[in-house]
Motif scaffolding. Structure first.
Motif, PDB file in Angstrom:
ATOM      1  N   GLN A   1       0.805  -1.122   0.023  1.00  0.00           N
ATOM      2  CA  GLN A   1       0.139  -0.147  -0.103  1.00  0.00           C
ATOM      3  C   GLN A   1       1.043   1.482  -0.047  1.00  0.00           C
ATOM      4  OE1 GLN A   1      -2.710   1.023   3.364  1.00  0.00           O
ATOM      5  NE2 GLN A   1      -4.502   1.034   1.696  1.00  0.00           N
ATOM      6  N   ASP A   2       0.461   2.082  -0.774  1.00  0.00           N
ATOM      7  CA  ASP A   2       1.284   3.271  -0.728  1.00  0.00           C
ATOM      8  C   ASP A   2       0.363   4.543  -0.303  1.00  0.00           C
ATOM      9  OD1 ASP A   2       2.701   5.470  -2.338  1.00  0.00           O
ATOM     10  OD2 ASP A   2       1.943   5.436  -4.102  1.00  0.00           O
ATOM     11  N   PHE A   3       1.244   5.616   0.214  1.00  0.00           N
ATOM     12  CA  PHE A   3       0.319   6.725   0.652  1.00  0.00           C
ATOM     13  C   PHE A   3       0.634   7.983  -0.474  1.00  0.00           C
ATOM     14  CE2 PHE A   3      -0.653   5.429   4.970  1.00  0.00           C
ATOM     15  CZ  PHE A   3      -0.070   3.986   4.766  1.00  0.00           C
ATOM     16  N   LYS A   4      -0.507   8.280  -1.102  1.00  0.00           N
ATOM     17  CA  LYS A   4      -0.321   9.208  -2.073  1.00  0.00           C
ATOM     18  C   LYS A   4      -0.439  10.687  -1.931  1.00  0.00           C
ATOM     19  CE  LYS A   4      -0.281   6.588  -5.914  1.00  0.00           C
ATOM     20  NZ  LYS A   4      -1.450   5.929  -6.201  1.00  0.00           N
ATOM     21  N   ARG A   5      -1.126  10.850  -0.698  1.00  0.00           N
ATOM     22  CA  ARG A   5      -1.292  12.353  -0.268  1.00  0.00           C
ATOM     23  C   ARG A   5      -0.195  12.797   0.579  1.00  0.00           C
ATOM     24  NH1 ARG A   5      -6.120  14.900  -1.964  1.00  0.00           N
ATOM     25  NH2 ARG A   5      -7.613  13.535  -2.624  1.00  0.00           N
TER      26      ARG A   5
ATOM     27  N   THR B   1       0.662  13.203  -4.700  1.00  0.00           N
ATOM     28  CA  THR B   1       2.071  13.240  -4.845  1.00  0.00           C
ATOM     29  C   THR B   1       2.461  11.802  -5.801  1.00  0.00           C
ATOM     30  OG1 THR B   1       2.801  11.724  -3.012  1.00  0.00           O
ATOM     31  CG2 THR B   1       2.464  14.117  -2.521  1.00  0.00           C
ATOM     32  N   GLY B   2       3.652  11.516  -5.823  1.00  0.00           N
ATOM     33  CA  GLY B   2       3.972  10.484  -6.407  1.00  0.00           C
ATOM     34  C   GLY B   2       4.027   9.230  -5.489  1.00  0.00           C
ATOM     35  N   GLY B   3       3.911   9.600  -4.263  1.00  0.00           N
ATOM     36  CA  GLY B   3       3.871   8.494  -3.128  1.00  0.00           C
ATOM     37  C   GLY B   3       4.767   8.965  -2.202  1.00  0.00           C
TER      38      GLY B   3
ATOM     39  N   LEU C   1       3.711  -5.082 -14.752  1.00  0.00           N
ATOM     40  CA  LEU C   1       2.436  -4.671 -15.063  1.00  0.00           C
ATOM     41  C   LEU C   1       1.904  -4.308 -13.663  1.00  0.00           C
ATOM     42  CD1 LEU C   1      -0.244  -3.832 -16.560  1.00  0.00           C
ATOM     43  CD2 LEU C   1      -1.022  -6.145 -16.508  1.00  0.00           C
ATOM     44  N   TYR C   2       1.661  -2.885 -13.295  1.00  0.00           N
ATOM     45  CA  TYR C   2       1.146  -2.285 -12.038  1.00  0.00           C
ATOM     46  C   TYR C   2       0.010  -2.187 -11.957  1.00  0.00           C
ATOM     47  CZ  TYR C   2       1.275   1.603  -8.813  1.00  0.00           C
ATOM     48  OH  TYR C   2       1.101   2.715  -7.640  1.00  0.00           O
ATOM     49  N   ALA C   3      -0.959  -2.716 -11.230  1.00  0.00           N
ATOM     50  CA  ALA C   3      -2.445  -2.566 -11.022  1.00  0.00           C
ATOM     51  C   ALA C   3      -2.567  -1.721  -9.705  1.00  0.00           C
ATOM     52  CB  ALA C   3      -3.204  -3.685 -11.048  1.00  0.00           C
TER      53      ALA C   3
ATOM     54  N   ILE D   1      -7.876   1.404 -10.397  1.00  0.00           N
ATOM     55  CA  ILE D   1      -7.899   2.873 -10.554  1.00  0.00           C
ATOM     56  C   ILE D   1      -7.129   3.162 -11.809  1.00  0.00           C
ATOM     57  CG2 ILE D   1      -7.082   4.961  -9.390  1.00  0.00           C
ATOM     58  CD1 ILE D   1      -7.743   3.542  -6.701  1.00  0.00           C
ATOM     59  N   GLU D   2      -5.848   2.494 -12.031  1.00  0.00           N
ATOM     60  CA  GLU D   2      -5.126   2.720 -13.074  1.00  0.00           C
ATOM     61  C   GLU D   2      -4.141   1.577 -13.146  1.00  0.00           C
ATOM     62  OE1 GLU D   2      -1.854   5.528 -12.315  1.00  0.00           O
ATOM     63  OE2 GLU D   2      -1.154   4.671 -10.312  1.00  0.00           O
ATOM     64  N   PHE D   3      -3.521   1.679 -14.481  1.00  0.00           N
ATOM     65  CA  PHE D   3      -2.315   0.743 -14.851  1.00  0.00           C
ATOM     66  C   PHE D   3      -1.104   1.721 -14.913  1.00  0.00           C
ATOM     67  CE2 PHE D   3      -5.509  -2.440 -16.664  1.00  0.00           C
ATOM     68  CZ  PHE D   3      -5.287  -3.285 -15.838  1.00  0.00           C
ATOM     69  N   ASN D   4       0.100   1.050 -14.147  1.00  0.00           N
ATOM     70  CA  ASN D   4       1.555   1.567 -14.523  1.00  0.00           C
ATOM     71  C   ASN D   4       2.152   0.639 -15.595  1.00  0.00           C
ATOM     72  OD1 ASN D   4       0.831   4.037 -13.605  1.00  0.00           O
ATOM     73  ND2 ASN D   4       1.078   3.306 -11.541  1.00  0.00           N
ATOM     74  N   ALA D   5       2.987   0.767 -16.265  1.00  0.00           N
ATOM     75  CA  ALA D   5       3.968   0.100 -17.084  1.00  0.00           C
ATOM     76  C   ALA D   5       5.238  -0.238 -16.273  1.00  0.00           C
ATOM     77  CB  ALA D   5       3.842   0.501 -18.493  1.00  0.00           C
ATOM     78  N   ARG D   6       5.398   0.027 -15.201  1.00  0.00           N
ATOM     79  CA  ARG D   6       6.733  -0.195 -14.626  1.00  0.00           C
ATOM     80  C   ARG D   6       6.573  -0.328 -13.106  1.00  0.00           C
ATOM     81  NH1 ARG D   6       5.568   3.979 -11.440  1.00  0.00           N
ATOM     82  NH2 ARG D   6       3.933   5.444 -12.226  1.00  0.00           N
ATOM     83  N   PHE D   7       7.719  -0.708 -12.226  1.00  0.00           N
ATOM     84  CA  PHE D   7       7.475  -0.782 -10.939  1.00  0.00           C
ATOM     85  C   PHE D   7       7.205   0.611 -10.153  1.00  0.00           C
ATOM     86  CE2 PHE D   7      10.633  -4.118 -11.754  1.00  0.00           C
ATOM     87  CZ  PHE D   7      10.146  -5.254 -10.622  1.00  0.00           C
ATOM     88  N   GLY D   8       6.361   0.714  -9.196  1.00  0.00           N
ATOM     89  CA  GLY D   8       5.988   1.787  -8.418  1.00  0.00           C
ATOM     90  C   GLY D   8       6.890   2.008  -7.429  1.00  0.00           C
ATOM     91  N   ASP D   9       6.850   3.511  -7.393  1.00  0.00           N
ATOM     92  CA  ASP D   9       7.848   4.103  -6.290  1.00  0.00           C
ATOM     93  C   ASP D   9       6.996   4.853  -5.546  1.00  0.00           C
ATOM     94  OD1 ASP D   9       9.868   5.388  -5.095  1.00  0.00           O
ATOM     95  OD2 ASP D   9      10.926   5.912  -6.933  1.00  0.00           O
ATOM     96  N   PRO D  10       7.084   4.694  -4.133  1.00  0.00           N
ATOM     97  CA  PRO D  10       7.942   3.925  -3.386  1.00  0.00           C
ATOM     98  C   PRO D  10       7.482   2.293  -2.928  1.00  0.00           C
ATOM     99  CG  PRO D  10       6.555   4.845  -1.678  1.00  0.00           C
ATOM    100  CD  PRO D  10       5.935   5.433  -3.295  1.00  0.00           C
ATOM    101  N   GLU D  11       6.543   1.690  -3.492  1.00  0.00           N
ATOM    102  CA  GLU D  11       6.039   0.544  -3.180  1.00  0.00           C
ATOM    103  C   GLU D  11       7.297  -0.551  -3.741  1.00  0.00           C
ATOM    104  OE1 GLU D  11       4.377   2.822  -5.120  1.00  0.00           O
ATOM    105  OE2 GLU D  11       2.378   2.117  -5.275  1.00  0.00           O
ATOM    106  N   THR D  12       8.032  -0.227  -4.592  1.00  0.00           N
ATOM    107  CA  THR D  12       9.033  -1.330  -4.988  1.00  0.00           C
ATOM    108  C   THR D  12      10.221  -1.572  -3.680  1.00  0.00           C
ATOM    109  OG1 THR D  12       9.022  -0.630  -7.287  1.00  0.00           O
ATOM    110  CG2 THR D  12      11.003  -1.908  -6.510  1.00  0.00           C
TER     111      THR D  12
END
Ligand code: AMP
Ligand code: GLY
Length: 420
Positions: free
Chosen positions: A201-205, A215-217, A258-260, A272-283
């Motif tokens: 889980q990421d914290f976006k705000r 934010t980006g996370g 593939l990031y869901a 909510i969205e797809f990303n085509a790469r590892f997420g930051d900071p979840e990675t």
């Protein structure tokens, strides 16, 4: 294996750290990298958006595998250029990266694949925008169709703010508001087989209590003690595999990560969205828990051999990461401030807690001082027997870092740790 990683964020530092710990990796390069990555990989200058330049660098270095970290080079076709040079690459083609590059494209793929997501309209005129906002009502969700580095989405109760954001974009996706907790689930795929990683889980705000701008996370944790144990299996069946199959049937197979981004709503899981790469900071937290050496996993995706990969092995430990951002992030951040405490964290907190660099660079040639060079500056990642211990370790290390005017959230993983 000789590996070249493209990018310069904390995600790339996390990737390089894991690759540097993999005995199969005999040479590790990164371009352009940052001050922290320089400690585990040899850095090279390159324009990461220039496919020909990246391919030429890979050839020059004798790289056997190129790992493209961020979305912008993928959407620009860097993976295609590297593949055309006959080098294995982890990361989707330009055509497949449209899953992240265009929100309207992603919605089209999801509709065709029967993947659950919010209802939405694609709008290009103020009239269409007004109609769509009216149809869904507040809270309004307005998304720039193109890449916007995590800043293209506005979620607001205020109609004027929603209209103003839409007016600043050429094409927007306006969609139904999804409530419920968010989960980031990553999957490695070779275009046919799909191997999910552990959810995070990421914290976006920007601010504590999920206040402030997107934010980006600002932090992340894994595992998710509150999540249904069947979540990963369900998302594999209803989201990840159908999407990968649909992309292949369209003649644009998606290989790479593939990031869901998911919302767990009262009516079920929605994308909510797809990303085509590892997420930051979840990675940072996902790789902290991955015990299988990373290079072979990424290579299997690049060669199309994922079906033969043994099951991934995961640590039972929990991981927490806290982002330290510059003064004024996510607005125009202040840069050039010296960072202190890095050596103390390395001396006192390793191996349970460690710093991964995002926007940092060396101030002088002597590498004496590391200074901030971007919005998100560092992430402090820690592991522990549970989230409580991982949090304690992460925040203890955060406390040793000095960066004038910096900000970080104090509540990363707090609720999950308290409820566990
Ligand atoms: P995105 O770039 O699409 O991930 O959106 C960034 C953030 O905006 C997400 O992580 C959510 O917190 C929020 N968001 C996006 N779409 C929605 C939605 N349909 N309903 C509620 N929140 C959303
Ligand atoms: N942490 C959100 C992202 O990587 O897009």
């Amino acid at each position: 294996m000789n590996v070249l990683v493209i990018g310069s964020g904390a995600r790339e530092h996390a990737l390089c750290r894991s690759l540097s710990l993999d005995p199969a990796v005999t040479a590790l390069h990164c371009a352009p990298g940052n001050a922290g990555i320089a400690e585990v990989a040899e850095l090279h200058r390159v324009d990461a958006l220039d496919g020909e330049a990246v391919a030429a660098l890979a050839v020059e270095l004798g790289a056997e595998l190129v790992v493209v970290g961020p979305e912008a080079p993928l959407v620009a076709g860097v993976a295609d250029a590297v593949r055309a040079a006959g080098i294995l690459v982890f990361g989707p083609s330009k055509a497949a990266a449209q899953l992240e590059g265009s929100k309207a494209f992603a919605k089209d793929v999801m509709a065709a694949a029967g993947v659950p997501t919010s209802r939405s309209y694609v709008c290009t005129t103020p009239e269409e925008v007004a109609e769509a906002l009216d149809a869904f009502g507040a809270p309004y969700v307005v998304k720039d169709d193109g890449l916007a580095a995590g800043k293209g989405v506005v979620v607001t109760d205020d109609l004027e703010t929603a209209v103003a954001h839409a007016a600043g974009c050429d094409r927007v996706v306006i969609e139904e508001f999804l409530d419920g907790p968010e989960v980031s689930l990553f999957a490695i795929t070779d275009g046919v087989s799909v191997v999910p990683l552990q959810p995070a889980q990421d914290f976006k705000r920007a601010l504590d209590g999920d206040e402030g701008p997107n934010t980006g996370g600002m932090g992340a944790y894994s595992p998710l003690p509150w999540a249904d144990p069947k979540l990963v299996e369900e998302v594999l069946e209803t989201v990840l595999q159908p999407t990968v199959d649909e992309m292949r049937h369209r003649g644009t197979p998606f290989s790479g990560l593939l990031y869901a981004g998911l919302a767990i709503t009262s009516r079920g899981v929605r994308v909510i969205e797809f990303n085509a790469r590892f997420g930051d900071p979840e990675t940072q937290v996902v790789l902290a828990r991955l015990k299988t050496p990373l290079a072979g996993v990424l290579k299997a995706a690049a060669t199309g051999d994922l079906a033969d990969l043994p099951d991934l092995r995961w640590s039972d430990e929990a991981a927490v990461t806290v982002v330290i951002a510059s003064h004024n992030y996510p607005g125009a951040p202040r840069t050039g401030d010296p960072i202190t405490g890095l050596a103390e964290v390395a001396a006192e907190d390793a191996p349970h807690a460690y710093v991964l660099h995002a926007g940092t660079k060396y101030a002088g040639e002597d590498r004496g001082t590391v200074v901030s060079a971007g919005g998100r500056v560092l992430t402090v990642t820690a592991t522990g027997t549970d989230l409580t211990e991982a949090r304690e370790r992460a925040y203890k290390a955060v406390g040793r870092i000095g960066l004038d005017g910096s900000q970080h959230r104090r509540d990363i993983a707090a609720k999950a740790a308290a409820d566990a």
